[in-house]
Design a protein around this motif. Structure first.
Motif, short mmCIF file in Angstrom:
data_model
loop_
_atom_site.label_atom_id
_atom_site.label_comp_id
_atom_site.label_asym_id
_atom_site.label_seq_id
_atom_site.Cartn_x
_atom_site.Cartn_y
_atom_site.Cartn_z
N ILE A 115 0.86 -1.19 0.00
CA ILE A 115 0.00 0.00 0.00
C ILE A 115 0.89 1.24 0.00
O ILE A 115 1.76 1.39 0.86
CB ILE A 115 -0.94 0.02 1.21
CG1 ILE A 115 -1.95 -1.14 1.12
CG2 ILE A 115 -1.69 1.36 1.29
CD1 ILE A 115 -2.88 -1.26 2.31
N GLU A 117 1.01 5.46 -0.18
CA GLU A 117 0.25 6.70 0.00
C GLU A 117 0.84 7.78 -0.88
O GLU A 117 2.05 8.01 -0.88
CB GLU A 117 0.27 7.13 1.47
CG GLU A 117 -0.52 6.20 2.38
CD GLU A 117 -0.79 6.81 3.75
OE1 GLU A 117 -0.73 8.05 3.86
OE2 GLU A 117 -1.06 6.03 4.68
N ARG A 122 -4.61 6.33 -0.57
CA ARG A 122 -4.04 5.04 -0.18
C ARG A 122 -4.24 4.07 -1.35
O ARG A 122 -5.38 3.75 -1.70
CB ARG A 122 -4.71 4.53 1.08
CG ARG A 122 -4.56 5.43 2.30
CD ARG A 122 -5.46 4.96 3.43
NE ARG A 122 -6.86 4.94 3.01
CZ ARG A 122 -7.84 4.35 3.71
NH1 ARG A 122 -7.56 3.71 4.84
NH2 ARG A 122 -9.09 4.38 3.27
N LEU A 124 -3.62 0.46 -3.07
CA LEU A 124 -3.28 -0.95 -2.93
C LEU A 124 -2.76 -1.47 -4.27
O LEU A 124 -3.44 -1.33 -5.29
CB LEU A 124 -4.50 -1.77 -2.49
CG LEU A 124 -4.30 -3.30 -2.49
CD1 LEU A 124 -3.33 -3.73 -1.41
CD2 LEU A 124 -5.64 -4.02 -2.35
N ASN A 157 -7.02 -6.63 2.81
CA ASN A 157 -6.71 -5.20 2.94
C ASN A 157 -7.96 -4.32 2.95
O ASN A 157 -7.85 -3.10 2.82
CB ASN A 157 -5.79 -4.77 1.80
CG ASN A 157 -4.40 -5.37 1.91
OD1 ASN A 157 -3.60 -4.92 2.72
ND2 ASN A 157 -4.13 -6.39 1.11
N LYS A 158 -9.13 -4.92 3.11
CA LYS A 158 -10.39 -4.18 3.08
C LYS A 158 -10.37 -3.03 4.10
O LYS A 158 -9.99 -3.20 5.26
CB LYS A 158 -11.54 -5.14 3.39
CG LYS A 158 -12.91 -4.55 3.11
CD LYS A 158 -13.98 -5.62 3.27
CE LYS A 158 -15.36 -5.07 2.95
NZ LYS A 158 -16.40 -6.13 3.08
N GLY A 159 -10.75 -1.86 3.63
CA GLY A 159 -10.80 -0.69 4.49
C GLY A 159 -9.48 0.05 4.62
O GLY A 159 -9.44 1.14 5.23
N LYS A 160 -8.41 -0.50 4.04
CA LYS A 160 -7.08 0.12 4.17
C LYS A 160 -6.67 0.94 2.95
O LYS A 160 -5.59 1.54 2.95
CB LYS A 160 -6.03 -0.96 4.42
CG LYS A 160 -6.25 -1.79 5.67
CD LYS A 160 -5.18 -2.88 5.77
CE LYS A 160 -5.42 -3.79 6.97
NZ LYS A 160 -4.43 -4.90 7.01
N TYR A 161 -7.49 0.92 1.88
CA TYR A 161 -7.07 1.59 0.65
C TYR A 161 -8.25 2.31 0.00
O TYR A 161 -9.41 2.02 0.27
CB TYR A 161 -6.46 0.58 -0.33
CG TYR A 161 -7.42 -0.51 -0.77
CD1 TYR A 161 -8.21 -0.35 -1.90
CD2 TYR A 161 -7.53 -1.70 -0.06
CE1 TYR A 161 -9.08 -1.34 -2.32
CE2 TYR A 161 -8.40 -2.70 -0.46
CZ TYR A 161 -9.18 -2.51 -1.59
OH TYR A 161 -10.05 -3.51 -1.98
#
Length: 464
Positions: A115, A117, A122, A124, A157-161
């Motif tokens: 990931i 930034e 963000r 992925l 990675n759900k919710g992180k990107y």
């Protein structure tokens, strides 16, 4: 928020084009830019890579400031240890979500995704490597199903990107299906089949692009990312031919070539006799390979085409000479084949036009197909037809299955289509040039290589 993506794929170590591509990349990059490669950047036909265990490729990627690369099949062709050496020392993430060691353990240095930034976004990035089927075992790798691996990465990675990008080295046709079947993928950079898109296409909201091969083009995608999703603003695929070569890339290539030549030029051992080569005529270096394959694979017959090598070997062998003589990353292969198909291929080999045909095929780095050379067999012919074949000391039986030690090139039927009628194939991780290296120092094999296996029954006798 806007994001610009520049991407390359299937460079195959065409570093002359790459140096021009980098010049164009440097012109186009800004603070909103992500630079990605979708695999097969490192092709070990390159002396710079062979002589540095791939470190030269890492320096080139880092010089252009790539953000990530996925692992194609060519990154695996110099062995798992070399791949791990490259991935472990690279600041550019080496990504594959479906590539493991043969025992299904994780490869050192390889990540399933990353990931990044950029300007508050963000991003992925994940990607998959191609399944080479029966070749996986010989390469020492395990490939899991790529669709399942992609879904696992998206879920993990759900919710992180905010945006997902897939660098998929499985082919454009597969990626079209992927866009239709799976939700949650915003952008796919395609590769493996060398397709050149004039601009990106959109399938069910997924943006797809592919930039051809060899660094002759770079892909450009510009998107707008908002709460509503990812929208394509602009895309094009830009030629690199008119760009100046990048000075930093040229300098790195020069330095690494010097390092590689020094490392690879050290003599391995002297040759007891010079091994000359010919594309059409029977020659000792091709016979040596056929003998080595028969012995290495414990086969009844050894079989190789003389086009697998580009030149003879004289005085001594070094790793540099082996790369120059035999640049094709083809593997020793054993398979079973019926006598009738062996005979048909051998007879076809009497035709000089067949021998001089273009030898192109997967993994082939030579020019011509070349004549078939055999070990454990004797062939009599009249110039156009085979009149007798002995396997060992017994006449060939057309319906019998023989174990042939050969290359994956011939096993696929490349050059000699009759040889594709085989079964029970098995590939070794070594390459054909390793056969030369292993058997070139064995005096008995050198002497045997000068024994002809082909005999013409049309020999002219002059009476005084």
């Amino acid at each position: 928020m806007k994001l610009k993506i520049l991407h390359t794929n299937d460079l195959h170590s065409h570093f002359d084009h790459y140096s021009r591509a980098v010049s164009l990349i440097r012109k186009l990059k800004d603070q909103h830019t992500l630079l990605l490669d979708a695999g097969d950047f490192a092709d070990f036909k390159s002396i710079e890579l062979q002589g540095t265990r791939g470190a030269a490729a890492i320096e080139l990627l880092e010089s252009a400031e790539y953000d990530a690369i996925t692992i194609g099949n060519n990154e695996t062709f110099n062995g798992v240890e070399t791949l791990q050496f490259m991935a472990s020392r690279s600041s550019v993430p080496f990504i594959s979500n479906n590539l493991l060691r043969k025992d299904k353990s994780v490869l050192d240095g390889v990540v399933t995704s990353t990931i990044i930034e950029k300007n508050g976004l963000r991003i992925l990035i994940t990607g998959s490597s191609p399944d080479l089927g029966d070749f996986n075992d010989g390469l020492g790798v395990h490939i899991s199903p790529y669709k399942e691996a992609l879904l696992q990465e998206l879920d993990r990675n759900k919710g992180k990107y905010d945006i997902s990008i897939v660098l998929n080295h499985v082919g454009t046709f597969a990626d079209d299906e992927l866009a239709k079947e799976l939700d949650g993928i915003d952008i796919v950079i395609s590769s493996h089949d060398h397709q050149l898109y004039s601009k990106a296409k959109v399938i069910k909201g997924t943006i797809l692009n592919s930039a051809g091969c060899y660094g002759e083009h770079i892909g450009l995608i510009e998107v707008e990312v908002s709460a509503e999703g990812v929208k394509l603003i602009h895309s094009e695929t830009l030629p690199t031919r008119d760009e100046q070569e990048d000075e930093e890339v040229v300098c790195l290539l020069k330095q690494n070539k010097a390092k590689a030549i020094s490392a690879l030029s050290q003599p391995l051992y002297p040759l007891s006799r010079p091994l000359w080569h010919d594309v059409v005529e029977e020659n000792p270096i091709s016979n040596l390979i056929a003998d080595g394959l028969k012995d290495m694979l414990n086969a009844e017959i050894g079989l190789i085409n003389s086009g697998i090598v580009n030149a003879g070997a004289f005085d001594y062998l070094s790793n540099k000479k082996l790369i120059e003589i035999c640049p094709s990353p083809l593997n020793p292969t054993i398979f079973e084949i019926q006598g009738k198909h062996l005979k048909a291929a051998i007879e076809q080999s009497l035709d000089a036009q067949v021998c001089l045909a273009d030898g192109r095929g997967p993994g082939f780095r030579g020019r011509y197909v070349g004549r078939l050379h055999v070990s454990g067999a004797k062939i009599e012919h009249d110039g156009t037809k085979v009149t007798k074949i002995l396997i060992g000391e017994k006449p060939l039986e057309e319906d019998r299955w023989y174990k042939a030690g050969s290359s994956d090139y011939l096993q696929r039927g490349s050059g000699y289509p009759d040889l594709a009628h085989n079964r029970n194939e098995k590939y070794l991780p070594e390459e054909i040039k390793d056969v030369i290296r292993l058997y070139g120092e064995k005096k008995s094999f050198i002497e045997s290589a000068f024994t002809n296996r082909w005999k013409s029954s049309n020999a002219v006798t002059v009476h005084s």
